[in-house]
Design an enzyme around this catalytic site. Structure first.
Site, PDB file in Angstrom:
ATOM      1  N   THR A 116      -1.427 -12.476 -23.292  1.00 52.90           N
ATOM      2  CA  THR A 116      -1.678 -11.257 -22.519  1.00 52.90           C
ATOM      3  C   THR A 116      -1.974 -10.132 -23.500  1.00 52.90           C
ATOM      4  OG1 THR A 116       0.622 -10.574 -22.626  1.00 52.90           O
ATOM      5  CG2 THR A 116      -0.013 -11.948 -20.773  1.00 52.90           C
ATOM      6  N   GLU A 144       0.292 -14.635 -16.595  1.00 53.33           N
ATOM      7  CA  GLU A 144       1.559 -15.357 -16.465  1.00 53.33           C
ATOM      8  C   GLU A 144       1.631 -16.200 -15.193  1.00 53.33           C
ATOM      9  OE1 GLU A 144       1.140 -12.242 -17.250  1.00 53.33           O
ATOM     10  OE2 GLU A 144       2.575 -11.528 -18.750  1.00 53.33           O
ATOM     11  N   LYS A 162       9.179   8.722 -10.800  1.00 54.00           N
ATOM     12  CA  LYS A 162      10.421   8.744 -10.047  1.00 54.00           C
ATOM     13  C   LYS A 162      10.859  10.185  -9.870  1.00 54.00           C
ATOM     14  CE  LYS A 162      11.408   4.131 -11.526  1.00 54.00           C
ATOM     15  NZ  LYS A 162      12.208   3.190 -12.321  1.00 54.00           N
ATOM     16  N   TRP A 206       9.910   7.102  -5.294  1.00 58.48           N
ATOM     17  CA  TRP A 206       8.819   6.725  -6.170  1.00 58.48           C
ATOM     18  C   TRP A 206       7.486   7.306  -5.666  1.00 58.48           C
ATOM     19  CZ3 TRP A 206       9.452   0.877  -7.866  1.00 58.48           C
ATOM     20  CH2 TRP A 206      10.701   0.727  -8.509  1.00 58.48           C
TER      21      TRP A 206
END
Lengths: 547, 547
Positions: free
Chosen positions: B185, B330, B439, B444
């Site tokens: 990655t 992944e 936040k 959020w």
């Protein structure tokens, strides 16, 4: 070096978890044994399957226990399957069409401890249960109000049994190789043999079956498995349909044309599957009533060869695509499906039917080959036929208890007992059973092809071909015919009808007329009995002193 | 009790065996690096992959060896993959778009022994190879006639290298958990991390990807993977396409609109897949030329969020269905695909686009959940967003060498680093990266949603939102804007444009104008660099004495 990917065993209850999570509100519609059409959802079915698992565990059932079911396709039967598998026990489907003695033999061989049974089979179970000492309890798939009086001890209504669990339960964990299901083959010869599916083989089979070039199952379909769950796992639909989250329609006990049509129509079924006999009844009902099939797109037909006329009628009169398929209990059961590769996708009319009369090609996960009697692999030329052998992750490697070991070789190939040819594009066609094929002068004659031709004669009701011993050729074909009522075709007329349609050396040496051809309990021609009938018969082509 | 089904390990070379056996004559068309469009078949490709495997074994490569490839999508690259996997070695795809130092770091971390490389990347390899002591040899994917002069030692043309094998070889046998492939990655923070796929995960992923409700791949399709094999395995198409035996079109190095169009048209491609940037170029080319896409049915778009306008244009102007998808290296990489369940299948116009803008739902084999910072699972209500976590047989359980262990928990959940919400029908939408989400007072705020809204203003060229520290709320949003040339929108005008489109408390506390927003090598907004730019900035909503 091993990869670093997650341990995520292929366990059947994950199929139901996925259905409940991703398609939780989708309907499962059942024509219940009690009568009415009832509705549930994947989320509800999973919750009840968890209760079944919890109750089973509380009653001492778990890893490796064989738990029989004798039931039609219903939501209750399906949730029993998932409950059984969810504690690591083994659902063992019983075919109620077998003789009671056969069923008792099978249950004893399997060592079934518990039986889930539909209302309609309770009288049958009353006969069988006393012969099965391992059987501890019978759960009737109904509620207390519908439970009839019975002389059997230890009988309980399913809804009462289930109500004692609160559902606060998790599926058990175990190796993906753990046995999940069991089904006995009802061979025409020998004792029945048990096939033992694993969680892994069931999950992989579900994935293979749903592929676009196999059954092509989508969440947008409405799927009605008419093929019973006791007939080779309803061809895997009990696993593949939850996996893809389609609406499921379970026809229960009524498989006549009118009853099936009602569900096809009111539930807007787009996909269904069953043996040819079922569709004969439906097509007859449609002809009588003039009704059509506006919602149905696809019907998978297998179990025995699908007549060309049936494929044609579905297409031409009802705009329904037939997917002709072949499989075996030992293959979970799918072997081949006749969807069209690009080489054939453009065909129309009779040419398309020519392809659709083959049983199609093997998806990834099924390897196949044809061999001669010396194990030499034969070419895929669409003509040369030999013994069909298969290999794959959803193919049996042995029978329960070790019977039939001769059908499995060292390289893992399973001898199907069928004789087939495969064309250059991989399309397989069954031409005979290995034990029926006639070996004449070293060459093989397909009895099925001769029978199919003979029943094309307008005066022939049914036909069967067997090989009789012949001093010069080894074996030669005898054609056995049941005439239609009121018709009197002669042997010469029938042979003249065949003439030119098959190679000269395939022509039967004799035609014998009989009032009736013997059949097995499941409706197949019983060639062993037929051969016994003609054991002392001598073909006219035999020279008098040859024997 | 274990089931009695065959041992049939899920090995990648079985995918190619199936393709060669069942679809042997089907074409693989490549725009070669040398220039011309070249053609081969699955049967030929398998035969050459066997030669590659044979040659690799002769040269001492086998189980567990890492063998790098730096190449575009071509038949040679694909056969190298199968040759490598066929001896139990590991194909390790390198992304040539990374900086040379990154590539060298990755190759050293992986310990690559051999490298297959395209002609066009040879100059890049000349820079990198001296920094990679484990590298023994470089095979250039061309023939001797096209091999350029190079200062590198141990360089050979692929065709010469291959010609030394006669192809009399069988794939090696090993456990299905054996490592098959590797991909690093290119995280925006930290060192690259290696994902190690297994044969089992690759095969299961191929099956999941081909399902009707996922990509829906059929042998009747003609499939062009534009997404490179070095970008998360070309989203698995190098395995799933041979599995279903479709015609394969490999676009090589030329991914501009005109070149892609030419292949789409002449090869009659029905299915393709790539990131949005590629399709922007194609759509621009189509608009300029007035050309259409009569053969293309479906395009899978992922890698980054697909703009609504792109989905609309493909549908309205070209009659092409967009399948919006999300995944990660992944995850092999597929996570979710936006095909339509029956709940949504009937939608049209803007309502349909609303659904298609989500990244869709998880197929069987991908489990997902969203959690808050305390690991509490959040409801699937289409609003509440949290950290997205996934589990499944094609999801990583660790990185090569042990980095990033904090992303995996004890129950097997992998923290994707994305923030998302999921609707009651299972449709997931990425709202942010976890490290970017703001936040504010315990709630959020999605930076991506704010950015998408801001770029809707006619005078805004690009927009990025970052959280800055705030004494009262913890964090508050700063909107960073690049103005279109010649336009001078004020901060108030832009805030007025957002007003009413988001909750009051989501409104940015400030708008900052910059000439340019920093990007990563792969074109993503580099928020770490942006945060560094504004490290000492104080929001106007901050009371002067608070810090």
């Amino acid at each position: 070096m091993l990869g670093l990917m997650q341990e995520w065993p292929l366990l059947c209850h994950k199929l139901m978890d996925h259905a409940a999570r991703q398609h939780g509100g989708r309907e499962i519609v059942t024509r219940s044994l009690e009568g009415p059409v009832v509705r549930t959802t994947y989320a509800q079915l999973r919750a009840r399957a968890l209760k079944a698992a919890q109750r089973l565990e509380r009653d001492g059932f778990g890893l490796g226990d064989r738990i029989a079911t004798m039931a039609w396709n219903t939501a209750r039967h399906l949730e029993a399957w998932y409950g059984i598998m969810g504690v690591g026990a083994i659902y063992h489907t019983l075919n109620p069409r077998l003789f009671p003695e056969q069923i008792a033999w099978i249950m004893n061989h399997a060592g079934d401890r518990l039986l889930f049974v539909d209302l309609s089979f309770l009288p049958l179970v009353e006969k069988i249960a006393p012969q099965v000492p391992s059987l501890e309890k019978v759960v009737v798939l109904t509620d207390a109000a519908h439970l009839p009086a019975t002389a059997l001890p230890d009988v309980v209504a399913y809804e009462e049994w289930l109500a004692e669990a609160d559902g606060d339960f998790s599926w058990k964990s175990f190796d993906e190789g753990t046995a999940a299901g069991m089904c006995y083959t009802s061979g025409t010869t020998g004792e029945p043999k048990g096939v033992l599916y694993s969680h892994r083989s069931n999950v992989l089979h579900a994935m293979m079956a749903a592929m676009p070039d196999a059954m092509g199952l989508s969440s947008r379909d409405t799927i009605m498995p008419v093929v019973p769950m006791f007939h080779a796992n309803a061809w895997g639909l009990g696993q593949s349909v939850p996996m893809i989250g389609a609406k499921l329609v379970m026809p229960g006990a009524r498989l006549d044309g009118a009853s099936l049509y009602e569900l096809l129509d009111t539930e807007k079924v787009s996909f269904t599957a069953a043996v040819p006999t079922v569709w004969l009844m439906l097509l007859q009902y449609l002809e009588e009533t003039g009704k059509k099939l506006p919602y149905l797109n696809k019907v998978v037909i297998g179990g025995s060869a699908c007549p060309r006329a049936m494929i044609r009628k579905f297409r031409d009169e009802y705009d329904v695509e037939v997917v002709h398929a072949w499989g075996m209990t030992e293959m979970s059961p799918l072997g081949t499906l006749c969807t069209l590769k690009p080489e054939y996708a453009g065909l129309e009319g009779e040419e398309r039917l020519d392809v659709q009369q083959t049983q199609g090609f093997a998806p990834f996960g099924v390897e196949m080959k044809v061999t001669d009697d010396n194990e030499v692999e034969l070419p895929w030329d669409g003509r040369t036929f030999g013994r069909l052998k298969v290999r794959g992750p959803a193919v049996a490697r042995a029978y329960y208890g070790g019977a039939g070991a001769e059908q499995f070789d060292a390289e893992g190939w399973f001898d199907t007992g069928d004789v087939a040819h495969i064309d250059p594009n991989g399309y397989m066609r069954i031409t005979d059973r290995a034990k029926d094929v006639i070996k004449s002068g070293g060459e093989w004659i397909s009895t099925i092809e001769l029978e199919n031709l003979a029943v094309g004669h307008p005066d022939v009701a049914e036909a069967a071909v067997i090989g009789l011993p012949h001093s010069k050729w080894g074996e030669r074909p005898l054609l056995v015919v049941v005439r239609k009522p009121g018709r009197e075709p002669s042997a010469d007329e029938i042979l003249a009808f065949l003439d030119g349609k098959v190679a000269k050396w395939w022509m039967p040496d004799e035609v014998a007329f009989v009032p009736e051809i013997p059949h097995t309990a499941t409706g197949k021609i019983q060639k062993t009995a037929l051969r016994a009938m003609f054991r002392d018969h001598s073909l006219p082509t035999e020279s008098p002193g040859a024997q």
